[in-house]
Scaffold this motif. Structure first.
Motif, mmCIF file in Angstrom:
data_model
loop_
_atom_site.group_PDB
_atom_site.id
_atom_site.type_symbol
_atom_site.label_atom_id
_atom_site.label_comp_id
_atom_site.label_asym_id
_atom_site.label_seq_id
_atom_site.Cartn_x
_atom_site.Cartn_y
_atom_site.Cartn_z
ATOM 1 N N PHE A 132 0.833 -1.212 0.000
ATOM 2 C CA PHE A 132 0.000 0.000 0.000
ATOM 3 C C PHE A 132 0.868 1.263 0.000
ATOM 4 C CE2 PHE A 132 -2.812 3.186 2.011
ATOM 5 C CZ PHE A 132 -3.794 3.195 1.039
ATOM 6 N N TYR A 133 1.986 1.234 0.781
ATOM 7 C CA TYR A 133 2.801 2.448 0.822
ATOM 8 C C TYR A 133 3.449 2.724 -0.524
ATOM 9 C CZ TYR A 133 7.516 0.398 1.352
ATOM 10 O OH TYR A 133 8.702 -0.260 1.146
ATOM 11 N N THR A 134 3.800 1.641 -1.273
ATOM 12 C CA THR A 134 4.371 1.864 -2.618
ATOM 13 C C THR A 134 3.325 2.536 -3.499
ATOM 14 O OG1 THR A 134 5.793 -0.073 -2.424
ATOM 15 C CG2 THR A 134 5.418 0.742 -4.639
ATOM 16 N N TRP A 135 2.100 2.070 -3.397
ATOM 17 C CA TRP A 135 0.993 2.638 -4.185
ATOM 18 C C TRP A 135 0.793 4.111 -3.820
ATOM 19 C CZ3 TRP A 135 -4.033 4.440 -2.951
ATOM 20 C CH2 TRP A 135 -4.927 4.524 -4.029
ATOM 21 N N LEU A 136 0.810 4.384 -2.504
ATOM 22 C CA LEU A 136 0.596 5.757 -2.034
ATOM 23 C C LEU A 136 1.784 6.665 -2.390
ATOM 24 C CD1 LEU A 136 -1.755 7.084 -0.549
ATOM 25 C CD2 LEU A 136 -0.562 6.684 1.602
ATOM 26 N N TYR A 137 2.986 6.126 -2.272
ATOM 27 C CA TYR A 137 4.180 6.878 -2.666
ATOM 28 C C TYR A 137 4.107 7.243 -4.144
ATOM 29 C CZ TYR A 137 7.498 6.779 1.265
ATOM 30 O OH TYR A 137 8.164 7.021 2.439
ATOM 31 N N ARG A 138 3.610 6.307 -4.959
ATOM 32 C CA ARG A 138 3.504 6.560 -6.393
ATOM 33 C C ARG A 138 2.556 7.738 -6.642
ATOM 34 N NH1 ARG A 138 1.145 1.859 -8.764
ATOM 35 N NH2 ARG A 138 3.095 0.807 -8.361
ATOM 36 N N VAL A 139 1.428 7.731 -5.921
ATOM 37 C CA VAL A 139 0.477 8.842 -6.058
ATOM 38 C C VAL A 139 1.160 10.146 -5.662
ATOM 39 C CG1 VAL A 139 -1.686 9.833 -5.187
ATOM 40 C CG2 VAL A 139 -1.554 7.372 -5.632
ATOM 41 N N ALA A 140 1.811 10.132 -4.493
ATOM 42 C CA ALA A 140 2.443 11.367 -3.986
ATOM 43 C C ALA A 140 3.555 11.857 -4.920
ATOM 44 C CB ALA A 140 3.006 11.114 -2.591
ATOM 45 N N ALA A 141 4.383 10.932 -5.396
ATOM 46 C CA ALA A 141 5.492 11.319 -6.283
ATOM 47 C C ALA A 141 4.956 11.903 -7.582
ATOM 48 C CB ALA A 141 6.382 10.117 -6.571
#
Lengths: 198, 80
Positions: A72-81
């Motif tokens: 989930f954090y990879t997914w969220l990091y992708r959104v944020a980046a």
């Protein structure tokens, strides 16, 4: 760890069904990390807050598309980046497909190496030196900065970084090395100016 | 016989990160050996490693300020 993953999975499922308590819990869990990431990429608090808010607005809207293939954090990091880089491009009209500073990076390798000081750690509390570190990050092209932040500061793997930024692993490695060299060279330049190193 | 000093191990790790673990281990060891013996290469690698270290020390993770968190939950229409 397995128990923690199970709890998070349950939270995500509840959040997908619009459970506000679960969504709040996810925001609590990740808001500090996302804010920190945004600040590292954007380099100012106001823009970092914009990125933070937009990231979680998108998370709420799109969480139903999260398939669980990545963490989930990879997914969220992708959104944020993506939000952060989009904002930087809007500001500076950057073409993400063009690797700028290509020729400048070519000249970085090896310049003034024999004069690299032994003990730089002792300068860490020097105000001017810290300003130089900050300025070098600001001057680093955004696409390279994002790679440096994710790989060297957030400690993500090459694979995760490639996944988040939607670029190849080879591209991550090239950008990372260029970013490291750029920052090293900027510090070297600063030290030369400060101390007259030749 | 290659002596794997801690410095050598650091160098191998850095090379693996950069070149990828799919590159022949022998080539990585040979490059690392050369870099150990070559003063220019050694300073080069040390300077890059030190640059990364400086940023890790000065760019510590920032906790979200309370007022920023408050505004976030307000925008998202959620209870803290």
């Amino acid at each position: 760890m397995a128990e923690e993953n199970k709890i998070e999975k349950q939270l995500i499922e509840k959040a997908k069904n619009g459970d506000k308590t679960a969504i709040s819990e996810l925001v609590h869990r990740y808001s500090s990390r996302i804010y920190s990431l945004a600040l590292r990429i954007m380099r100012n608090e106001e823009d970092a807050e914009d990125v933070l808010q937009e990231t979680f607005i998108i998370m709420i809207r799109k969480i139903h598309t999260f398939s669980g293939r990545s963490s989930f954090y990879t997914w969220l990091y992708r959104v944020a980046a993506n939000v952060a880089l989009g904002k930087l491009r809007q500001k500076k009209h950057i073409d993400s497909k063009v690797s700028i500073y290509e020729s400048e990076f070519e000249t970085l390798r090896g310049s003034g190496l024999h004069n690299w000081p032994d003990q730089l750690d002792s300068r860490i509390n020097d105000k001017q030196f810290r300003e130089c570190l900050k300025q070098a990050m600001v001057d680093l092209p955004e696409n390279h900065r994002a790679v440096f932040v994710l790989r060297d500061l957030e400690n993500l793997s090459t694979r995760e970084t490639a996944d988040i930024l939607n670029i190849s692993e080879a591209n991550v490695k090239v950008r990372l090395m260029r970013a490291r060299l750029f920052l090293r060279d900027q510090l070297m330049h600063h030290l030369k100016c400060m101390e007259g190193i030749r | 016989m290659i002596q794997h000093t801690s410095h050598n191990q650091d160098l191998i790790k850095l090379l693996e990160e950069q070149l990828g673990k799919d590159v022949d281990a022998r080539i990585i060891r040979e490059v690392a050996e050369h870099m150990e013996e070559c003063p220019d290469c050694r300073v080069f690698v040390d300077s890059v490693k030190q640059t990364i270290k400086l940023y890790r020390v000065t760019e510590k993770e920032t906790s979200i300020p309370d007022n920023v968190s408050e505004r976030l939950f307000k925008v998202l229409n959620l209870n803290r």
